[in-house]
Design a protein around this motif. Structure first.
Motif, PDB file in Angstrom:
ATOM      1  N   VAL A 206      -8.185   3.059  -4.925  1.00 24.14           N
ATOM      2  CA  VAL A 206      -7.815   3.779  -6.119  1.00 24.14           C
ATOM      3  C   VAL A 206      -6.415   4.604  -5.616  1.00 24.14           C
ATOM      4  O   VAL A 206      -6.289   5.375  -4.690  1.00 24.14           O
ATOM      5  CB  VAL A 206      -8.540   4.743  -6.682  1.00 24.14           C
ATOM      6  N   VAL A 207      -5.270   4.179  -6.434  1.00 17.01           N
ATOM      7  CA  VAL A 207      -4.009   5.200  -6.143  1.00 17.01           C
ATOM      8  C   VAL A 207      -3.894   6.003  -7.516  1.00 17.01           C
ATOM      9  O   VAL A 207      -4.027   5.583  -8.519  1.00 17.01           O
ATOM     10  CB  VAL A 207      -2.765   4.579  -5.923  1.00 17.01           C
ATOM     11  N   ALA A 208      -3.967   7.334  -7.363  1.00 16.75           N
ATOM     12  CA  ALA A 208      -3.642   8.407  -8.452  1.00 16.75           C
ATOM     13  C   ALA A 208      -2.471   9.259  -8.395  1.00 16.75           C
ATOM     14  O   ALA A 208      -1.681   9.275  -7.313  1.00 16.75           O
ATOM     15  CB  ALA A 208      -4.721   9.119  -8.423  1.00 16.75           C
ATOM     16  N   THR A 209      -1.849   9.449  -9.433  1.00 16.95           N
ATOM     17  CA  THR A 209      -0.803  10.412  -9.590  1.00 16.95           C
ATOM     18  C   THR A 209      -1.037  11.458 -10.008  1.00 16.95           C
ATOM     19  O   THR A 209      -2.027  11.663 -10.873  1.00 16.95           O
ATOM     20  CB  THR A 209       0.421   9.676 -10.385  1.00 16.95           C
ATOM     21  N   ALA A 210      -0.310  12.489  -9.560  1.00 19.24           N
ATOM     22  CA  ALA A 210      -0.360  13.939 -10.111  1.00 19.24           C
ATOM     23  C   ALA A 210       0.968  14.677  -9.832  1.00 19.24           C
ATOM     24  O   ALA A 210       1.481  14.541  -9.024  1.00 19.24           O
ATOM     25  CB  ALA A 210      -1.524  14.585  -9.586  1.00 19.24           C
ATOM     26  N   CYS A 219      -7.603  14.820  -7.083  1.00 19.76           N
ATOM     27  CA  CYS A 219      -7.555  13.540  -7.012  1.00 19.76           C
ATOM     28  C   CYS A 219      -8.094  13.011  -5.800  1.00 19.76           C
ATOM     29  O   CYS A 219      -8.969  12.128  -5.978  1.00 19.76           O
ATOM     30  CB  CYS A 219      -6.070  12.789  -7.303  1.00 19.76           C
ATOM     31  N   ALA A 220      -7.784  13.579  -4.732  1.00 18.73           N
ATOM     32  CA  ALA A 220      -8.165  13.230  -3.264  1.00 18.73           C
ATOM     33  C   ALA A 220      -9.821  13.330  -3.389  1.00 18.73           C
ATOM     34  O   ALA A 220     -10.731  12.552  -2.911  1.00 18.73           O
ATOM     35  CB  ALA A 220      -7.749  13.639  -2.456  1.00 18.73           C
ATOM     36  N   GLU A 221     -10.119  14.660  -3.882  1.00 16.81           N
ATOM     37  CA  GLU A 221     -11.488  14.933  -3.888  1.00 16.81           C
ATOM     38  C   GLU A 221     -12.474  14.137  -4.777  1.00 16.81           C
ATOM     39  O   GLU A 221     -13.573  13.864  -4.564  1.00 16.81           O
ATOM     40  CB  GLU A 221     -11.619  16.410  -4.354  1.00 16.81           C
ATOM     41  N   LEU A 222     -11.904  13.682  -5.809  1.00 18.29           N
ATOM     42  CA  LEU A 222     -12.381  12.753  -6.908  1.00 18.29           C
ATOM     43  C   LEU A 222     -13.029  11.477  -6.098  1.00 18.29           C
ATOM     44  O   LEU A 222     -13.377  10.612  -6.796  1.00 18.29           O
ATOM     45  CB  LEU A 222     -11.847  12.676  -8.138  1.00 18.29           C
ATOM     46  N   GLY A 223     -12.039  11.080  -5.097  1.00 12.98           N
ATOM     47  CA  GLY A 223     -12.389   9.780  -4.594  1.00 12.98           C
ATOM     48  C   GLY A 223     -10.994   9.078  -4.252  1.00 12.98           C
ATOM     49  O   GLY A 223     -11.108   7.570  -3.916  1.00 12.98           O
ATOM     50  N   ALA A 224      -9.839   9.543  -4.802  1.00 12.39           N
ATOM     51  CA  ALA A 224      -8.513   8.561  -4.757  1.00 12.39           C
ATOM     52  C   ALA A 224      -8.335   8.308  -3.195  1.00 12.39           C
ATOM     53  O   ALA A 224      -8.273   9.081  -2.563  1.00 12.39           O
ATOM     54  CB  ALA A 224      -7.554   9.407  -5.384  1.00 12.39           C
TER      55      ALA A 224
END
Length: 295
Positions: A206-210, A219-224
């Motif tokens: 998973v890659v997330a943006t913020a 986002c990183a804490e959620l697993g990204a």
């Protein structure tokens, strides 16, 4: 007749008589609902503020909403009474439940196919009918799911609509598989928070943006696995670098502000799913880019 206790005292609701800012919200006393024979009376324990609640309050061009309207599409509650025909529905007085944000007759071919949101009579609570910002609601038991023991009703109230939406995109529409690469736009939005966790649960990268450091940390804490700042010009290049050429799936809901960069992130045979356009309704599509990469 109903099994359980029915209140005759007035209850409070949060509603609007006109569209506008937060100042149009009103708290008023109304008569509590009496459940029909096939309904359950639920004491509402918690409701969330979904982005949809903001749109309904402000008003949406071309989408007239009958007023007054009680807001609230997401919530949890506690069963306080069962209608006579609902006595054997599997729920018990005192049981905590999650309330389904959507509603339909359940009679259409779409309903029977498990795609009730495509039914002509489908609606969302608080938008197409009165919502859950009330002390009590009367509702058919098929729209209630027992809240698993140990889950906080307040936290759980923020889950239904966003997790159903993210699940519908990642599971129903794109059939996400273990090992695929997923880009989640706006990773700390309601849908983003859900999409990150669902994708990781299925074994995706998973890659997330913020847009700021605090959100990127969440986002990183959620697993990204990777987090990118979508405020940096040309951020799609960083996504492609991190993933070795692009992602298999993009979860979009921002619209014009991120659309072109999102499309650039897709690898060959990639899939993009979207559930909204918070920055506008129209986006460009370059057809050669679409068919040459089999997107």
């Amino acid at each position: 007749s109903a099994r359980g206790s029915l209140s005759s005292a007035p209850m409070q609701v949060a509603l609007i008589h006109e569209h506008g800012g937060p100042e149009v919200l009103r708290v008023e006393d109304v008569e509590p609902p009496t459940p029909a024979p096939d309904e359950v009376l639920v004491r509402v324990l918690a409701v969330s503020v979904n982005h949809l609640d903001l749109w309904v309050r402000r008003g949406m061009p071309g989408m007239p909403i009958p007023l007054p309207r009680i807001l609230g599409c997401d919530g949890t509650g506690e069963v306080v009474a069962l209608g006579e025909e609902a006595a054997d529905c599997g729920l018990e007085v005192g049981q905590k439940v999650v309330i389904e944000p959507g509603m339909s007759s359940g009679q259409s071919d779409w309903d029977r196919a498990g795609l009730d949101h495509l039914s002509d009579d489908y609606g969302i609570r608080g938008e197409h009918g009165d919502g859950l910002d009330a002390e009590f609601v009367a509702i058919e038991p098929r729209f209630l799911t027992p809240l698993p023991p140990g889950l906080d009703p307040v936290t759980a109230a923020a889950m239904p609509l966003t997790f159903l939406t993210a699940w519908g995109m990642l599971i129903t529409r794109v059939d996400l598989e273990e090992g695929e690469r997923v880009l989640v736009l706006g990773g700390t939005s309601g849908v983003g928070v859900a999409a990150i966790q669902i994708a990781k649960h299925l074994g995706a990268e998973v890659v997330a943006t913020a847009g700021n450091e605090e959100k990127r940390a969440l986002c990183a804490e959620l697993g990204a696995d990777h987090v990118v700042d979508h405020g940096v010009k040309g951020w799609s290049k960083e996504v492609k670098r991190l993933t070795g050429g692009g992602v298999d799936v993009v979860v979009e809901h921002v619209g014009p502000a991120t659309w072109s960069e999102s499309m650039r992130c897709l690898a060959r045979n990639g899939r993009l799913v979207t559930c909204g356009g918070t920055t506008g309704p129209e986006v460009p599509v370059l057809l050669p880019h679409l068919f040459m990469k089999n997107l």
